[in-house]
Motif scaffolding. Sequence first.
Motif, short mmCIF file in Angstrom:
data_model
loop_
_atom_site.label_atom_id
_atom_site.label_comp_id
_atom_site.label_asym_id
_atom_site.label_seq_id
_atom_site.Cartn_x
_atom_site.Cartn_y
_atom_site.Cartn_z
N ALA A 1 0.86 -1.32 0.26
CA ALA A 1 -0.20 0.01 -0.05
C ALA A 1 0.77 1.16 0.03
CB ALA A 1 -0.89 0.05 1.34
N LEU A 2 2.03 1.31 0.74
CA LEU A 2 2.97 2.36 0.68
C LEU A 2 3.42 2.70 -0.66
CD1 LEU A 2 4.24 4.62 2.16
CD2 LEU A 2 5.78 3.08 3.25
N SER A 3 4.00 1.62 -1.21
CA SER A 3 4.85 1.80 -2.54
C SER A 3 3.83 2.31 -3.69
CB SER A 3 5.66 0.42 -2.74
OG SER A 3 4.70 -0.44 -3.15
N ARG A 4 2.69 1.72 -3.36
CA ARG A 4 1.83 2.30 -4.50
C ARG A 4 1.47 3.75 -4.32
NH1 ARG A 4 -0.03 -3.14 -3.25
NH2 ARG A 4 -1.56 -2.37 -2.06
N GLY B 1 3.17 -2.60 7.05
CA GLY B 1 1.93 -3.13 6.70
C GLY B 1 0.74 -2.56 7.21
N HIS B 2 0.92 -1.27 7.86
CA HIS B 2 -0.21 -0.33 8.09
C HIS B 2 0.08 1.00 7.93
CE1 HIS B 2 -1.67 -4.11 10.47
NE2 HIS B 2 -0.52 -3.83 11.00
N LEU B 3 -0.91 1.76 7.20
CA LEU B 3 -0.88 3.28 6.90
C LEU B 3 -1.76 3.98 7.71
CD1 LEU B 3 -0.51 3.10 3.20
CD2 LEU B 3 1.49 3.31 4.73
N VAL B 4 -1.59 4.99 8.45
CA VAL B 4 -2.32 5.93 8.85
C VAL B 4 -2.47 7.10 8.18
CG1 VAL B 4 -3.00 7.11 11.07
CG2 VAL B 4 -2.14 4.79 11.14
N ARG B 5 -3.68 7.54 7.72
CA ARG B 5 -3.65 9.03 7.01
C ARG B 5 -4.73 9.82 7.50
NH1 ARG B 5 0.54 7.57 5.67
NH2 ARG B 5 1.41 6.65 3.70
N GLU B 6 -4.41 11.04 7.79
CA GLU B 6 -5.27 11.91 8.40
C GLU B 6 -6.18 12.85 7.25
OE1 GLU B 6 -3.26 15.04 10.61
OE2 GLU B 6 -2.68 13.59 12.19
N HIS B 7 -7.44 12.89 7.50
CA HIS B 7 -8.22 13.67 6.31
C HIS B 7 -9.30 14.59 7.17
CE1 HIS B 7 -11.53 10.82 7.53
NE2 HIS B 7 -10.73 9.77 7.38
N GLU B 8 -10.11 15.21 6.40
CA GLU B 8 -11.15 16.21 7.07
C GLU B 8 -12.12 14.99 7.91
OE1 GLU B 8 -12.70 19.46 4.81
OE2 GLU B 8 -11.50 18.65 3.24
N LEU B 9 -12.78 15.71 8.98
CA LEU B 9 -13.39 14.89 9.93
C LEU B 9 -14.48 13.97 9.04
CD1 LEU B 9 -14.07 14.01 12.77
CD2 LEU B 9 -15.68 16.03 12.87
N CYS C 1 -11.87 6.24 11.02
CA CYS C 1 -12.04 6.69 12.29
C CYS C 1 -12.05 8.17 12.49
CB CYS C 1 -10.78 5.92 13.23
SG CYS C 1 -10.88 4.52 13.18
N GLY C 2 -13.26 8.67 11.88
CA GLY C 2 -13.48 9.98 12.08
C GLY C 2 -12.29 10.94 11.34
N PRO C 3 -11.48 11.38 11.80
CA PRO C 3 -10.35 12.36 11.30
C PRO C 3 -9.11 11.46 10.67
CG PRO C 3 -10.18 12.61 13.38
CD PRO C 3 -11.14 11.82 13.21
N VAL C 4 -9.30 10.21 10.78
CA VAL C 4 -8.24 9.17 10.70
C VAL C 4 -8.52 7.93 9.82
CG1 VAL C 4 -5.80 7.86 11.52
CG2 VAL C 4 -6.95 10.14 12.64
N ALA C 5 -7.74 7.59 8.90
CA ALA C 5 -8.04 6.42 8.24
C ALA C 5 -6.74 5.40 8.42
CB ALA C 5 -8.28 6.72 6.67
N LEU C 6 -7.09 4.36 8.48
CA LEU C 6 -6.06 3.21 8.67
C LEU C 6 -6.29 2.01 7.36
CD1 LEU C 6 -3.75 1.54 10.34
CD2 LEU C 6 -5.79 0.46 11.49
N PHE C 7 -5.02 1.88 6.58
CA PHE C 7 -5.13 1.00 5.69
C PHE C 7 -4.43 -0.21 6.02
CE2 PHE C 7 -6.14 5.06 3.90
CZ PHE C 7 -6.73 4.94 2.76
N SER C 8 -4.44 -1.27 5.62
CA SER C 8 -3.50 -2.52 6.11
C SER C 8 -3.64 -3.39 4.84
CB SER C 8 -4.19 -3.26 7.35
OG SER C 8 -3.25 -4.42 7.79
#
Length: 285
Positions: free
Chosen positions: A8-11, A84-92, A225-232
Amino acid sequence: MDSRMSNALSRELGDALRRARYESEVKFGALVEELGWSAGKISKLERGTRGTSSIDIARYVGHLRTDQPTYDHIMSLAEESNAGHLVREHELAMPDALRALLLHEQTAKTIWSYEIITIPGLLQTADYARGMMSTPEGERCVAERMVRQEIFDKPLPPRGRFFIHEAALMRAAGGPQVMYEQMLQLLFRGGVRLVTFAAALPASLNSAFSFMTFADHPPVSYVDCGPVALFSDDFATTGRFRRCCNDLDRVALSEEESRLVFAKWADRYDRLREEQSAPGGEAVA
């Protein structure tokens, strides 16, 4: 980040490199010549299927002569460790412009989506989305959500498998008229199944999630999760989400049974909107 296996990170890094090149005035052939790299190396980097050092990434971006924010963003991705896990912030509660999400939705073979208190973003009408967004940037966010849905207009769209808990049907975003139209959207859209209040839910289905599979790389799970997204794309984690999908398949109504329930809710909201439009009517769904 030197791993040569697509993740996910390399892509996400490859997508950022490709977009930076498109936005620059540097042609692909000129970049190959200036860097002294093969066309295949650059192509693989931009697809996220080849790793390289952060120094090479800095050279790549430097030759594009990007602005400072673009350079900083790409270098932050290049220096991020792949766990193996990406945490990305976004608007609420508004992840619609999140590149990691768009990239994976646009390339997915199958998208499993489970929502508990809202209609899935990929199925929302514009008015329903508008009813959910009460921010100054609401109209922009509605437009971004509608653009996300264009993945289903592609010649080979992903297969959508949408599961909605009955609680989401009771949340009257925008009022009876909006909910009536949203129920019709669900009624005539394929791949939508309802999880009723009567269903005995396993603990695995206490939270909303998405699970995406692909033709050329392992699956990716997504949780907002509200203002945060978790990709794995961690093997053990995605294996658990695959089992969650199996649980959904087991407890949800069939598509045909779900349509009957959506039709009943559409009828209910239809009556409520008529009552609301009658003289002195103030019906609340």
